[in-house]
Design a protein around this motif. Structure first.
Motif, short mmCIF file in Angstrom:
data_model
loop_
_atom_site.label_atom_id
_atom_site.label_comp_id
_atom_site.label_asym_id
_atom_site.label_seq_id
_atom_site.Cartn_x
_atom_site.Cartn_y
_atom_site.Cartn_z
N LEU A 194 0.83 -1.21 0.00
CA LEU A 194 0.00 0.00 0.00
C LEU A 194 0.86 1.26 0.00
O LEU A 194 0.53 2.25 -0.66
CB LEU A 194 -0.95 -0.01 1.19
CG LEU A 194 -2.07 -1.04 1.11
CD1 LEU A 194 -2.87 -1.05 2.41
CD2 LEU A 194 -2.98 -0.78 -0.07
N THR A 195 1.98 1.22 0.71
CA THR A 195 2.90 2.35 0.72
C THR A 195 3.47 2.58 -0.68
O THR A 195 3.57 3.71 -1.15
CB THR A 195 4.04 2.10 1.73
OG1 THR A 195 3.46 1.95 3.03
CG2 THR A 195 5.05 3.24 1.73
N ARG A 196 3.82 1.49 -1.37
CA ARG A 196 4.36 1.60 -2.72
C ARG A 196 3.31 2.12 -3.70
O ARG A 196 3.60 2.99 -4.54
CB ARG A 196 4.90 0.24 -3.19
CG ARG A 196 5.67 0.33 -4.50
CD ARG A 196 6.14 -1.02 -5.00
NE ARG A 196 5.02 -1.89 -5.26
CZ ARG A 196 4.77 -3.04 -4.60
NH1 ARG A 196 5.59 -3.45 -3.65
NH2 ARG A 196 3.72 -3.78 -4.91
N ILE A 248 8.39 3.97 -14.26
CA ILE A 248 7.96 3.73 -12.88
C ILE A 248 8.75 2.57 -12.29
O ILE A 248 9.24 2.64 -11.16
CB ILE A 248 6.45 3.45 -12.81
CG1 ILE A 248 5.65 4.67 -13.29
CG2 ILE A 248 6.03 3.07 -11.39
CD1 ILE A 248 4.18 4.40 -13.54
N ALA A 249 8.90 1.48 -13.06
CA ALA A 249 9.66 0.32 -12.59
C ALA A 249 11.10 0.71 -12.25
O ALA A 249 11.64 0.29 -11.22
CB ALA A 249 9.63 -0.78 -13.64
N GLY A 286 12.63 0.57 -8.56
CA GLY A 286 13.47 -0.60 -8.47
C GLY A 286 12.69 -1.90 -8.39
O GLY A 286 13.07 -2.82 -7.67
N THR A 287 11.57 -1.96 -9.13
CA THR A 287 10.73 -3.15 -9.15
C THR A 287 10.59 -3.64 -10.58
O THR A 287 11.03 -3.00 -11.52
CB THR A 287 9.32 -2.86 -8.58
OG1 THR A 287 8.69 -1.86 -9.40
CG2 THR A 287 9.37 -2.36 -7.15
N THR A 288 9.94 -4.78 -10.72
CA THR A 288 9.70 -5.32 -12.06
C THR A 288 8.50 -4.61 -12.69
O THR A 288 7.67 -4.02 -11.99
CB THR A 288 9.41 -6.82 -12.00
OG1 THR A 288 8.18 -7.03 -11.28
CG2 THR A 288 10.54 -7.57 -11.33
#
Length: 74
Positions: A9-11, A30-31, A35-37
């Motif tokens: 939820l924070t992300r 955005i990824a 630092g996400t997929t």
């Protein structure tokens, strides 16, 4: 609420604020920023889209909607 749910939820909130700040932004951007997929970003965007907070006028590019939202600090 579990720790992983709280983190998600924070992300999602951070993604919304990032899009609001940037204007129109790509899924890839955005990824990279978070630092996400791309798949994780797509899940986050699905939540935001379901709630009417973002839209994709061009495939893979996102912007916020005109829906009013109050964002809590915590």
């Amino acid at each position: 609420m579990s720790h992983s749910t709280s983190r998600m939820l924070t992300r999602v909130k951070a993604v919304y604020l990032y899009i609001r700040e940037q204007g129109t932004v790509s899924t890839q951007k955005i990824a990279e920023e978070f630092g996400t997929t791309r798949r994780t970003v797509q899940r986050d965007l699905s939540i935001l889209t379901y709630n009417g907070l973002v839209q994709s006028p061009n495939k893979g590019n996102w912007k916020i909607t005109n829906k009013r939202v109050k964002i809590p600090d915590a």
